[in-house]
Design a protein around this motif. Structure first.
Motif, short mmCIF file in Angstrom:
data_model
loop_
_atom_site.label_atom_id
_atom_site.label_comp_id
_atom_site.label_asym_id
_atom_site.label_seq_id
_atom_site.Cartn_x
_atom_site.Cartn_y
_atom_site.Cartn_z
N LYS A 176 36.13 32.37 41.95
CA LYS A 176 37.53 32.80 41.91
C LYS A 176 37.75 33.77 40.76
O LYS A 176 37.05 33.70 39.74
CB LYS A 176 38.45 31.58 41.77
N PRO A 177 38.72 34.66 40.87
CA PRO A 177 38.95 35.64 39.80
C PRO A 177 39.42 34.97 38.52
O PRO A 177 40.12 33.94 38.55
CB PRO A 177 40.04 36.55 40.39
N GLY A 178 39.03 35.54 37.39
CA GLY A 178 39.45 35.03 36.09
C GLY A 178 40.94 35.25 35.88
O GLY A 178 41.58 36.08 36.53
N LYS A 179 41.50 34.52 34.90
CA LYS A 179 42.93 34.61 34.60
C LYS A 179 43.19 35.02 33.15
O LYS A 179 44.29 34.87 32.64
CB LYS A 179 43.60 33.26 34.88
N GLY A 180 42.13 35.53 32.50
CA GLY A 180 42.29 36.02 31.14
C GLY A 180 42.16 34.96 30.06
O GLY A 180 42.39 35.24 28.88
N GLY A 181 41.80 33.74 30.45
CA GLY A 181 41.66 32.66 29.47
C GLY A 181 40.27 32.07 29.46
O GLY A 181 39.27 32.77 29.69
#
Length: 535
Positions: free
Chosen positions: A174-179
């Motif tokens: 799944k795509p990352g969320k910046g964390g």
């Protein structure tokens, strides 16, 4: 002199002679008498060590401990004498808790894990690390395509990655969320990536605990402020858990906290306190820490006395420092001031807006610590941290330091430091050893606080003549460590104990200890306590 008087005189002289000879014998052999009701012989103070040692070699008694002065040392105790025959049960040896036997190793964990690592063990063969996910060039340009793979111990579908010993689970695609992201391992060698556990606003993750199947992931918002919390009941779905918001409104600034539950289940936060220092010039660390405790780890944290306090003298003068993230990330709580001209000391240019905070100047310059991590071994608590020594600024002068206390509610004592660089460490127990993981190029491993090698044997006086006539066999003793079910940061300790129940009954008991410093590092087998138990 009459015969009767002569007989009384002879009897008195004989009694005095026998008493003097007995006292001289005790002085020579070091025997101690003990009432039969005593069930333990405990040596844990300077006085007890002095009183209990008959002979020693290459050994010094310092601050209530037996400290080797060479690679080989030995102890020959006095004879502990009893009025009636006794059976001896066990002898247990404890060492100093300083824990200096660390070995430098290349980075542990996923090679692309970035920022400050957070690590947890959730039982044997179930280890987790959390950090920022670094993409490879081939991932960024789309040239890498993962292939199906299998890994022992994992039932989910896996795919290969560009990184050695690392695989993607479905959540990891799944795509990352910046964390932060989550990785799992069964052996601390191969890692399965499960995807995001926090978001861009919650990217300053500092510490974690695991309770009843749920991850408690603490993060600062904004950076270096006020611990916030996610509670996540599925680490494999590639989605952050429930955001609980702020858990501890820290009035001191600093955060970069550690969390650890005690064996009663209470949550303890160890938080940086920047009130006595310009943290911006000391690696964002401080000589002072805050201790706060909560029943559930979510609400109602109560502040206790500081676990670490190395402040120097306060001057009463108040000064300011600026933090680059507070206004930018949360201007509502941290309003800023706009510079009307360049402010070089705060690295602010004209027209820029920053949030300021105040601190009290202390002199002389202070050591600074921070980015806390915590673990407990058999009830002995340890805090690991950055160490920025007074007078030395810059990452080349920083290292990882640690403190210890036998009670988390009491002050901690400095033990030592290792390495070079800005560590931002965490600590976990896995695969029968301890891992000190850092954001530097070097991590550290240790078998535990016990230092090799200690051998012991017990002798028995079976005839009540003040001399040992039966010796048990020499045996090597050492502490061992194990997970405590239901706790991620509480590690059980199996003591360094020798079973003596096979020895015969006797009136006197004497032990011998051989100490061999078998390590190549600065650690030593320093004895802190000896306890002999009797039936």
């Amino acid at each position: 002199m009459t015969n009767t008087k002569m007989q009384w005189y002879t009897l008195i002289v004989t009694c005095f002679f026998l008493l003097a000879r007995t006292q001289a014998t005790y002085a020579q052999t070091g025997q101690e008498t003990s009432e039969s009701k005593n069930d333990a012989w405990i040596i844990d103070s300077e006085e007890e060590w002095q009183k209990s040692i008959l002979e020693k070699s290459h050994l010094a008694l310092m601050e209530g401990r037996a400290v080797p002065s060479g690679k080989h040392a030995s102890i020959h105790s006095v004879i502990r004498q009893f009025d009636q025959k006794r059976s001896v049960k066990t002898i247990t040896l404890s060492q100093s808790p300083e824990w200096t036997n660390w070995k430098a190793v290349p980075n542990i964990g996923p090679s692309n894990l970035g920022d400050a690592p957070v690590a947890l063990q959730l039982g044997n063969g179930n280890y987790w690390m959390f950090g920022r996910y670094g993409q490879s060039k081939s991932q960024k340009d789309g040239s890498f395509q993962g292939e199906e793979a299998q890994l022992e111990g994992f039932d989910s579908e896996l795919k290969t990655t560009p990184f050695k010993n690392q695989y993607d689970a479905p959540g990891g695609l799944k795509p990352g969320k910046g964390g932060y992201h989550a990785w799992q391992s069964k052996d601390m060698v191969n890692w399965v990536h499960h995807g995001p556990v926090s978001e861009s606003f919650s990217k300053w993750v500092t510490t974690a605990e695991y309770v009843d199947g749920k991850l408690y992931l603490y993060y600062d918002f904004p950076n270096d402020q006020d611990p916030h919390l996610y509670i996540d009941d599925d680490l494999t779905d590639g989605e952050p858990g429930e955001n609980m918001g702020m858990t501890f409104n820290d009035p001191t600034h600093g955060s970069d906290c550690a969390v650890i539950r005690d064996l009663e289940g209470n949550f303890h936060l160890i938080v940086e306190d920047w009130s006595p220092i310009n943290a911006s010039t000391h690696a964002w660390d401080s000589p002072l820490a805050v201790h706060a405790i909560s029943v559930d780890g979510i609400n109602d944290f109560k502040t206790l006395g500081p676990p670490v306090d190395e402040r120097t003298q306060p001057t009463g003068e108040i000064a300011e420092y600026v933090h680059p993230h507070w206004y930018a990330e949360d201007p509502g709580r941290f309003p800023g001031r706009t510079a009307t001209e360049d402010v070089p000391q705060h690295r602010i240019k004209k027209g820029e807006t920053r949030a300021f905070a105040q601190y009290e100047i202390h002199e002389p310059e202070q050591n600074a610590y921070g980015d806390w991590a915590a673990i407990s071994i058999g009830g002995q608590y340890y805090l690991f941290a950055d160490f920025d020594p007074a007078g030395s600024h810059g990452r080349e002068h920083m290292s990882a330091a640690w403190f210890t206390s036998s009670d988390i509610n009491q002050p901690f004592t400095f033990c030592g430091n290792i390495g070079q660089g800005h560590p931002d460490p965490d600590i976990l127990f896995a695969e029968e050893q301890f891992y000190l993981v850092t954001q530097m190029d070097t991590d550290y491993i240790s078998p535990g606080p016990w230092v090799e090698t200690v051998k012991v044997r017990m002798g028995v006086d079976t005839t009540n003549d003040g001399a040992i006539d039966h010796w048990g066999k020499w045996a090597t003793v050492q502490e061992r460590y194990e997970n405590i079910e239901g706790f991620a940061k509480q590690i059980g300790k199996i003591p360094a104990q020798l079973d003596l129940s096979g020895l015969p009954e006797g009136y006197g008991f004497q032990f011998e200890v051989q100490i061999i410093d078998a390590t190549e590092n600065e650690s030593q087998p320093i004895l802190d306590k000896v306890e002999v138990l009797f039936e």
